[in-house]
Design a protein around this motif. Structure first.
Motif, PDB file in Angstrom:
ATOM      1  N   LEU A  84      -2.974   8.150   1.727  1.00  0.00           N
ATOM      2  CA  LEU A  84      -2.177   8.701   1.810  1.00  0.00           C
ATOM      3  C   LEU A  84      -1.756   9.731   2.983  1.00  0.00           C
ATOM      4  CD1 LEU A  84      -2.177   9.565  -2.563  1.00  0.00           C
ATOM      5  CD2 LEU A  84      -0.977   7.742  -0.775  1.00  0.00           C
ATOM      6  N   VAL A  96       2.307   6.288   2.078  1.00  0.00           N
ATOM      7  CA  VAL A  96       1.260   5.195   2.286  1.00  0.00           C
ATOM      8  C   VAL A  96       1.326   4.171   3.071  1.00  0.00           C
ATOM      9  CG1 VAL A  96       1.951   3.032  -0.005  1.00  0.00           C
ATOM     10  CG2 VAL A  96      -0.283   4.033   0.513  1.00  0.00           C
ATOM     11  N   THR A 118      -0.635   4.344  -5.774  1.00  0.00           N
ATOM     12  CA  THR A 118       0.594   4.282  -6.358  1.00  0.00           C
ATOM     13  C   THR A 118       0.674   5.008  -7.958  1.00  0.00           C
ATOM     14  OG1 THR A 118       1.069   3.233  -4.958  1.00  0.00           O
ATOM     15  CG2 THR A 118       3.112   4.116  -6.713  1.00  0.00           C
TER      16      THR A 118
END
Length: 369
Positions: A84, A96, A118
């Motif tokens: 990230l 990402v 995520t």
């Protein structure tokens, strides 16, 4: 939430996502010496710099508060990395990126890691949006984003730069509300209406009355559709119109039907759909037919992959295809899409000539598409 836990660890079905550390020195040295390129930006080009990088360099992103680099570990082996970065906590957004060792590609590790990180970012991480950018010509990365449930949002012309010059970038996004979106009917069981799916070259969308003439032209007199689809006998324009405006929209619980439209424009490429959805067992069947003018262009394969990703994201863990024993072209599509042949069901399928034996194919959640 204004930062990421220094010891953040995420477990998925096959992977452990965890921070890099000094204990990885021997493994990372071997990776650097091999010339494999998948580790995070800043990794040293020579093995002598690995210890310093693992102690300090790889953690600079975390110390800046803008993100984190994590190792993808499978069976104790570092097979990739995922990060990230460009995190703006006030806006609740981040980007990402990932890389997988060439020897471990094609096994579904990238979408699995992407989905896992995520989900953490949009729940426990306190963020509301995760963005992914991929080169337009990098079909593998585009497919990873789609498999992980990301929505294709737009194109940045010349937004990326590689050794060979500028590249267009496709922007994908996932919002926190996307994780919470459930089917709107029958206590969360159903596909809803107006669903649209996008893949690299195709748009799968609801049928409309304007599709009727192309549907009729595809079916009328085509030997393949008339051989395998019993409903094709005596097909006329009125039946095509009734399908496009009524029957393709009547059951949003047991299935959903899509018109396949080329993103670049042109005539209707066919139809793809979901049927016999068993929400209790997590089992669903998909199917398709392709217009004569759109065949041998990979349309069926791309639509099958898009449908499979879609139903997996809706919570199904098993997807099946039932194909007549003589329909070798469709069986080839199933195999290319990663489906496994389970056996032959006797007299299980209606075709124009009557009952036919059918080959049963299946794909389970977590298996590569």
């Amino acid at each position: 939430m204004t930062g990421i836990d220094q010891h953040l660890t995420i477990a998925t079905k096959r992977l452990l996502l965890r921070p890099f550390g000094p204990h990885d020195a021997d493994r990372v040295r071997k990776i650097v010496e091999s010339g494999a390129r998948f580790l995070p930006p800043g990794v040293p080009g020579h093995a002598s710099g690995v210890s310093q990088w693992l102690s300090y360099g790889v953690h600079e992103l975390w110390r800046s508060g803008q993100g984190v680099h994590l190792a993808m570990v499978a069976d104790g082996v570092i097979i990739g990395a995922i990060s990230l970065f460009k995190t703006v906590w006030a806006a609740g957004s981040t980007e990402v990126g990932y890389g997988v060792h060439p020897a471990h590609r094609g096994r579904g590790y990238a979408p699995e890691a992407l989905a896992g990180l995520t989900e953490w970012a949009l729940t426990k991480g306190g963020l509301r949006r995760v963005e992914l950018r991929a080169n337009l010509d990098n079909t593998s990365s585009l497919r990873v984003a789609e498999k992980a449930g990301y929505t294709r949002e737009g194109l940045l012309r010349g937004g990326g730069h590689e050794d060979d010059g500028p590249h267009d970038l496709v922007v994908f996004g996932m919002l926190s509300r996307d994780l919470a979106l459930g089917p709107p009917t029958m206590n969360g069981r159903g596909f809803g209406t107006g669903v649209r799916l996008e893949s690299e070259r195709l748009l799968l969308r609801p049928f409309t009355g304007s599709d009727a003439r192309d549907v009729f032209s595809a079916v009328d007199g085509d030997p393949e559709i008339n051989r395998w689809m019993p409903w094709a006998e005596g097909y006329d324009l009125q039946r095509a119109y009734d399908w496009c405006t009524r029957y393709a929209h009547t059951d949003s619980v047991g299935g959903v039907h899509f018109a396949i439209e080329p993103r670049a424009g042109g005539r209707l490429a066919g139809s793809a759909g979901v049927q016999r959805a068993d929400w209790e067992r997590g089992d669903v069947e998909i199917g398709y037919w392709i217009s004569p003018w759109a065949r041998r262009q990979g349309v069926a394969l791309e639509a099958t992959r898009a449908l499979t990703t879609f139903v997996m994201m809706r919570g199904f863990h098993r997807v099946t295809l039932l194909i007549a024993v003589g329909n070798h072209a469709s069986q080839g599509v199933a195999r290319k899409a990663g489906f496994s042949e389970e056996g032959v069901l006797r007299s299980a399928l209606h075709v124009s000539s009557g009952l036919s034996d059918a080959v049963l194919f299946s794909l389970l959640k977590g298996e590569p598409v």
